[in-house]
Design an enzyme around this catalytic site. Structure first.
Site, mmCIF file in Angstrom:
data_model
loop_
_atom_site.group_PDB
_atom_site.id
_atom_site.type_symbol
_atom_site.label_atom_id
_atom_site.label_comp_id
_atom_site.label_asym_id
_atom_site.label_seq_id
_atom_site.Cartn_x
_atom_site.Cartn_y
_atom_site.Cartn_z
ATOM 1 C CG ASP A 9 69.868 118.849 133.045
ATOM 2 O OD1 ASP A 9 69.293 118.222 133.950
ATOM 3 O OD2 ASP A 9 70.275 120.027 133.179
ATOM 4 C CG ASP B 45 56.453 126.089 134.853
ATOM 5 O OD1 ASP B 45 57.495 125.524 135.251
ATOM 6 O OD2 ASP B 45 55.405 126.141 135.527
ATOM 7 C CG ASN C 200 63.125 128.273 137.464
ATOM 8 O OD1 ASN C 200 62.189 128.568 136.733
ATOM 9 N ND2 ASN C 200 63.404 127.027 137.790
ATOM 10 C CG HIS D 108 58.682 128.093 139.181
ATOM 11 N ND1 HIS D 108 57.768 127.211 138.661
ATOM 12 C CD2 HIS D 108 59.638 127.340 139.775
ATOM 13 C CE1 HIS D 108 58.150 125.977 138.929
ATOM 14 N NE2 HIS D 108 59.290 126.031 139.615
ATOM 15 C CD GLU E 168 66.872 120.618 135.487
ATOM 16 O OE1 GLU E 168 66.603 119.529 136.043
ATOM 17 O OE2 GLU E 168 68.027 120.993 135.218
#
Ligand SMILES: Nc1nc2c(ncn2[C@@H]2O[C@H](COP(=O)(O)OP(=O)(O)OP(=O)(O)O)[C@@H](O)[C@H]2O)c(=O)[nH]1
Length: 237
Positions: free
Chosen positions: A114, A131, A122, A127, A157
């Site tokens: 993770d 990504d 973010n 965002h 994630e």
């Protein structure tokens, strides 16, 4: 069936030719006329037959092209249903299937990882930058793994690496290599990124939920201990 005869005109021409042939002493002009009619009818018949055969060949070709594109479409749909759109890796449902199948056949190590403080990434960079981090992270994971290793995105994630038949210590070494590949250099547009890892070894016959829960508990330990590290779950009794 109703009485329409496709070859009515040809039948009639043939009957006349046969009758003509049976009669003796008929003059050659009448013979020629009947023969001419027969030739015309059979020429037409052959032309029609060729046209019909061409038509049915074309239809067969079109049908097989249609079948091929349907097959391609089914494959694309199947691929979409099993893969994550952002990374192209397996999605959660596909990982569950894969792990469940492997566990029926033999032992398996499962790595769950993770991204650390992804919310901050973010929040700080937006965002789309988040990504891009996910995509680059998968590229780095892949760079640390052999091409045939299967990897999936099981959450926003969160990722899993499926390692059938691999012992816990070897899986732990691989996880360490992946961790180092992520932490080695800053990510373009997002700076330093790290990830935490949990690894479980699971005997044949156990199930996905069990394997995942144990790796996830180890991952939680890694987060608690300061992140950017690998924790191995105790070997299952
Ligand atoms: N950019 C992007 N963000 C996502 C995606 N999926 C989930 N997230 C974000 O990932 C973040 C996860 O945050 P948290 O669960 O709080 O965890 P974290 O900030 O990584 O903190 P720790 O896991 O404790 O280190 C949330 O902000 C989600 O919005 C995605 O597909 N793209």
């Amino acid at each position: 069936m109703s009485g329409f005869d496709l070859f009515q005109a040809e039948e009639a021409a043939l009957a006349r030719a046969v009758a003509m042939h049976a009669r003796n002493g008929e003059d050659s002009a009448a013979y020629r006329a009947e023969l001419g009619e027969l030739i015309a009818r059979y020429t037409r018949l052959m032309r029609e037959m060729r046209r019909l055969i061409r038509h049915s060949d074309r239809q067969e070709r079109e049908l097989s092209e249609l079948n091929a594109s349907l097959r391609r479409l089914a494959e694309q749909l199947d691929h979409k249903a099993r893969h994550d759109a952002l990374t192209g890796e397996l999605n959660r449902a596909a990982v569950i299937d894969l792990v469940s199948q492997h566990l029926q056949r033999g032992p398996l190590s499962l790595v769950v990882l993770d991204i650390d403080h992804f919310k901050r990434i973010n929040d700080s960079y937006g965002h789309p930058a988040g990504d891009a981090v996910i995509v680059e992270l998968v590229r780095r994971l892949r760079s640390a793994l052999r091409a045939e290793v299967q990897l999936g995105r099981v959450g926003g994630e969160e990722f899993t690496v499926v390692l059938p038949s691999l012992d816990l210590d070897v899986a732990g070494m691989l996880a360490e290599r992946m961790r180092a590949a992520i932490a080695a250099a800053p990510f373009a547009g997002a700076g330093a990124v790290t990830a935490s890892f949990g690894v479980s070894w699971n005997s044949a016959g156990s199930d996905f939920d069990h394997a995942y829960a144990r790796a996830d508990a180890a991952l939680y330990e890694a987060k608690r201990a300061g992140r950017n590290r690998v924790v191995l779950a105790d070997v299952d009794a």
